[in-house]
Design a protein around this motif. Sequence first.
Motif, PDB file in Angstrom:
ATOM      1  N   GLU A 194       1.037  -4.452   2.336  1.00  0.00           N
ATOM      2  CA  GLU A 194      -0.495  -4.410   1.895  1.00  0.00           C
ATOM      3  C   GLU A 194      -1.181  -3.252   2.535  1.00  0.00           C
ATOM      4  OE1 GLU A 194      -2.260  -6.184   0.018  1.00  0.00           O
ATOM      5  OE2 GLU A 194      -0.710  -7.594  -0.658  1.00  0.00           O
ATOM      6  N   LEU A 195      -0.906  -2.924   3.820  1.00  0.00           N
ATOM      7  CA  LEU A 195      -1.496  -1.777   4.471  1.00  0.00           C
ATOM      8  C   LEU A 195      -1.203  -0.530   3.761  1.00  0.00           C
ATOM      9  CD1 LEU A 195      -0.835  -2.490   8.427  1.00  0.00           C
ATOM     10  CD2 LEU A 195      -3.125  -2.695   7.026  1.00  0.00           C
ATOM     11  N   ALA A 196       0.115  -0.260   3.147  1.00  0.00           N
ATOM     12  CA  ALA A 196       0.253   0.725   2.298  1.00  0.00           C
ATOM     13  C   ALA A 196      -0.585   0.978   1.174  1.00  0.00           C
ATOM     14  CB  ALA A 196       1.592   0.831   1.825  1.00  0.00           C
ATOM     15  N   ARG A 197      -0.923  -0.306   0.429  1.00  0.00           N
ATOM     16  CA  ARG A 197      -1.701  -0.346  -0.645  1.00  0.00           C
ATOM     17  C   ARG A 197      -3.305   0.033  -0.097  1.00  0.00           C
ATOM     18  NH1 ARG A 197       1.154  -5.405  -1.397  1.00  0.00           N
ATOM     19  NH2 ARG A 197       3.336  -4.679  -2.442  1.00  0.00           N
ATOM     20  N   LEU A 198      -3.670  -0.347   0.841  1.00  0.00           N
ATOM     21  CA  LEU A 198      -5.107  -0.196   1.279  1.00  0.00           C
ATOM     22  C   LEU A 198      -5.042   1.328   1.678  1.00  0.00           C
ATOM     23  CD1 LEU A 198      -7.655  -1.027   2.421  1.00  0.00           C
ATOM     24  CD2 LEU A 198      -6.636  -1.562   4.680  1.00  0.00           C
ATOM     25  N   HIS A 230       5.470   3.466  -4.822  1.00  0.00           N
ATOM     26  CA  HIS A 230       4.472   4.352  -4.412  1.00  0.00           C
ATOM     27  C   HIS A 230       5.370   5.729  -4.736  1.00  0.00           C
ATOM     28  CE1 HIS A 230       1.435   2.013  -2.204  1.00  0.00           C
ATOM     29  NE2 HIS A 230       2.744   1.279  -1.668  1.00  0.00           N
ATOM     30  N   ALA A 231       4.662   6.610  -5.673  1.00  0.00           N
ATOM     31  CA  ALA A 231       5.361   7.893  -6.268  1.00  0.00           C
ATOM     32  C   ALA A 231       4.518   8.886  -6.449  1.00  0.00           C
ATOM     33  CB  ALA A 231       6.181   7.533  -7.598  1.00  0.00           C
ATOM     34  N   ALA A 232       3.678   9.078  -5.480  1.00  0.00           N
ATOM     35  CA  ALA A 232       2.746  10.347  -5.429  1.00  0.00           C
ATOM     36  C   ALA A 232       3.567  11.737  -5.752  1.00  0.00           C
ATOM     37  CB  ALA A 232       1.827  10.491  -4.267  1.00  0.00           C
ATOM     38  N   GLU A 233       2.692  12.427  -6.623  1.00  0.00           N
ATOM     39  CA  GLU A 233       3.285  13.745  -6.762  1.00  0.00           C
ATOM     40  C   GLU A 233       3.215  14.552  -5.411  1.00  0.00           C
ATOM     41  OE1 GLU A 233       4.429  15.303  -9.404  1.00  0.00           O
ATOM     42  OE2 GLU A 233       4.285  13.304 -10.541  1.00  0.00           O
ATOM     43  N   LEU A 234       4.220  15.575  -5.280  1.00  0.00           N
ATOM     44  CA  LEU A 234       4.176  16.390  -3.936  1.00  0.00           C
ATOM     45  C   LEU A 234       3.049  17.535  -4.229  1.00  0.00           C
ATOM     46  CD1 LEU A 234       5.835  16.200  -1.087  1.00  0.00           C
ATOM     47  CD2 LEU A 234       7.079  18.040  -2.513  1.00  0.00           C
ATOM     48  N   PRO A 235       2.149  17.384  -3.279  1.00  0.00           N
ATOM     49  CA  PRO A 235       1.322  18.624  -3.485  1.00  0.00           C
ATOM     50  C   PRO A 235       1.665  19.642  -2.934  1.00  0.00           C
ATOM     51  CG  PRO A 235       0.428  17.050  -1.760  1.00  0.00           C
ATOM     52  CD  PRO A 235       1.704  16.498  -2.345  1.00  0.00           C
ATOM     53  N   GLU A 236       1.020  21.033  -3.009  1.00  0.00           N
ATOM     54  CA  GLU A 236       1.684  22.068  -2.275  1.00  0.00           C
ATOM     55  C   GLU A 236       1.162  22.028  -0.870  1.00  0.00           C
ATOM     56  OE1 GLU A 236       0.008  25.804  -4.302  1.00  0.00           O
ATOM     57  OE2 GLU A 236       1.159  25.229  -6.122  1.00  0.00           O
ATOM     58  N   ALA A 237       0.111  21.587  -0.445  1.00  0.00           N
ATOM     59  CA  ALA A 237      -0.490  21.683   0.808  1.00  0.00           C
ATOM     60  C   ALA A 237      -1.109  20.227   1.106  1.00  0.00           C
ATOM     61  CB  ALA A 237      -1.227  22.958   1.109  1.00  0.00           C
ATOM     62  N   GLU A 270      -7.595   4.047  -0.103  1.00  0.00           N
ATOM     63  CA  GLU A 270      -8.758   4.723   0.826  1.00  0.00           C
ATOM     64  C   GLU A 270      -8.323   6.383   0.757  1.00  0.00           C
ATOM     65  OE1 GLU A 270     -10.232   3.242   4.334  1.00  0.00           O
ATOM     66  OE2 GLU A 270      -9.829   1.088   3.675  1.00  0.00           O
ATOM     67  N   GLY A 271      -7.492   6.770   0.025  1.00  0.00           N
ATOM     68  CA  GLY A 271      -7.319   8.289  -0.310  1.00  0.00           C
ATOM     69  C   GLY A 271      -6.026   8.720  -0.031  1.00  0.00           C
ATOM     70  N   ALA A 272      -5.244   7.840   0.996  1.00  0.00           N
ATOM     71  CA  ALA A 272      -3.715   8.530   0.980  1.00  0.00           C
ATOM     72  C   ALA A 272      -2.859   8.297  -0.047  1.00  0.00           C
ATOM     73  CB  ALA A 272      -3.325   7.429   2.338  1.00  0.00           C
ATOM     74  N   LEU A 273      -1.831   9.591   0.321  1.00  0.00           N
ATOM     75  CA  LEU A 273      -0.755   9.602  -0.843  1.00  0.00           C
ATOM     76  C   LEU A 273       0.549   9.055  -0.159  1.00  0.00           C
ATOM     77  CD1 LEU A 273      -1.385  13.263  -2.136  1.00  0.00           C
ATOM     78  CD2 LEU A 273      -2.190  11.344  -3.193  1.00  0.00           C
ATOM     79  N   ILE A 316      -0.212  12.766   3.327  1.00  0.00           N
ATOM     80  CA  ILE A 316       0.704  12.298   2.586  1.00  0.00           C
ATOM     81  C   ILE A 316       2.000  11.364   3.412  1.00  0.00           C
ATOM     82  CG2 ILE A 316       2.162  14.254   2.529  1.00  0.00           C
ATOM     83  CD1 ILE A 316       3.076  13.458  -0.475  1.00  0.00           C
ATOM     84  N   VAL A 317       2.237  10.416   3.279  1.00  0.00           N
ATOM     85  CA  VAL A 317       3.448   9.669   3.785  1.00  0.00           C
ATOM     86  C   VAL A 317       4.768   9.944   2.941  1.00  0.00           C
ATOM     87  CG1 VAL A 317       4.389   7.551   4.693  1.00  0.00           C
ATOM     88  CG2 VAL A 317       1.940   7.792   4.581  1.00  0.00           C
ATOM     89  N   LEU A 318       5.749  10.321   3.607  1.00  0.00           N
ATOM     90  CA  LEU A 318       6.957  10.817   3.008  1.00  0.00           C
ATOM     91  C   LEU A 318       7.871   9.732   3.565  1.00  0.00           C
ATOM     92  CD1 LEU A 318       6.552  14.627   3.447  1.00  0.00           C
ATOM     93  CD2 LEU A 318       6.593  13.280   1.387  1.00  0.00           C
ATOM     94  N   GLU A 319       8.545   8.933   2.737  1.00  0.00           N
ATOM     95  CA  GLU A 319       9.545   7.792   3.090  1.00  0.00           C
ATOM     96  C   GLU A 319      10.952   8.089   2.327  1.00  0.00           C
ATOM     97  OE1 GLU A 319      11.836   5.201   4.137  1.00  0.00           O
ATOM     98  OE2 GLU A 319      10.018   5.227   5.267  1.00  0.00           O
TER      99      GLU A 319
END
Length: 453
Positions: free
Chosen positions: A176-180, A19-26, A184-187, A53-56
């Motif tokens: 698997e829950l992370a993929r779910l 998971h490498a979502a772009e870091l949004p401004e807000a 469903e819209g989470a970053l 967003i989840v930051l790990e």
Amino acid sequence: MTPPDGFVFPFHDDLPPEHAAELPEAVDLAVIGGGVIGICTALFAARAGLRVIVLEKGRVAAEQSSRNWGWIRVQGRDLAEIPIALEAQELWKDLDATCHGRLGVRQVGVSYLARDAGDMAGFSGWLDGARPLGVSSTLLDADETRTLLGATASPWVGALHTPTDMKGEPWVAVPELARLAVAEGALIREGCAVRGLRVEAGQVTGVVTESGPLRAGAVVLAGGAWSSLLLRRHGVSIPQLSVRSTAMATAPLPQSVSSAGVDDRFAFRPRADGGYTLAPAAYSELFVGPDAVRHLRRYLPLAVSGEFDVRLRALSPAGYPDAWGTPRHWADDAQSPFERMRILSPAPNAAKVAETRARFAAHFPGMGDVPLRASWAGMIDVMPDVVPVVGPVPELPGLTVVTGMCGHGFGIGPAFGRIAADLAQGRAPGHDLDRFRITRFSDGSKLVPGPNL
């Protein structure tokens, strides 16, 4: 530790991020920590329509969320946790159905096994308090226990048994829950440590990450063994420590024991791959560091009670949350301890691995020599009263903390994730959280330990 072929853990630091979502401004909600509670918080927040967003700092489920026994139990929990644990079991079933059975959730029942009448009396006392809350638990005599487990030569005189308790497969389920959650819209952004909180006019307004700042309407801290270190940087002290716990997986064995059980020496439960997860019961190891010394007074009642088998080890290893050289203060533009150790991965206790395998074989001789497939260890975040910290942080409005799960986090994780998501939105949590309030350590309250069951 290198697992055998086909036996893949998600907690190897050489695995590329999924998971490498772009870091949004807000965002509406920033979640610190990609364990089971952080991931479930994001999932339920996304379902509520929040941009989350989840930051790990390392990898999803890389620490204790993938290293636990995989029990999803109500049995033996503190009475204040039981309604939440019951909700969690229903959520696990729903989530497993949504994931088409990939979480490995299955009702196996859990048994606490008694060696003497004193053990049975303790089980009976817990059941007296828990029964009105709707548990399915019951007491078994020696014959019933032998019939349930098929351990005809065992020394057990009885058991506390909860037939509706379940198990999951941790290092499969949480990813698997992370993929779910993403579906469903989470970053989710792995390899992105949060260095600190953004605080403006006394209000938490976001986080500062190694990749830059992020504004957030609310923040949830679900950092496991690392939570207290981040809180301390912002002037909030909680007596959280972490202890090493060893576990192992056998190769496939005869499935003559279809239930999970634990006595005072070892624990077992069937696995989806045909083997068993084993562990040396409540045995844990505490590496001594500054926080262990600082909070000694808080933990003395547990230490002198003799109810917990905790062994002291010399110095906390370099880079661990409570190591003597781990910084307690750092600047937002400086490397944090969370970047220096992406994944907290202690080595298992080899002697305990051998001892536990031998005990399982002795109690269930039909298993044979109990071949080992893999062993590992994790650092369990603990509190001196053996119950977690869940709720808002008065000194830091806008921050909700969910930590100190004391080894209960996997099974109860979906419910505490749902609760954290609601708290972050200013909604009622649906349960009485007074037992878990962070202020119990500073308001003069007497700490009442939870059950050692």
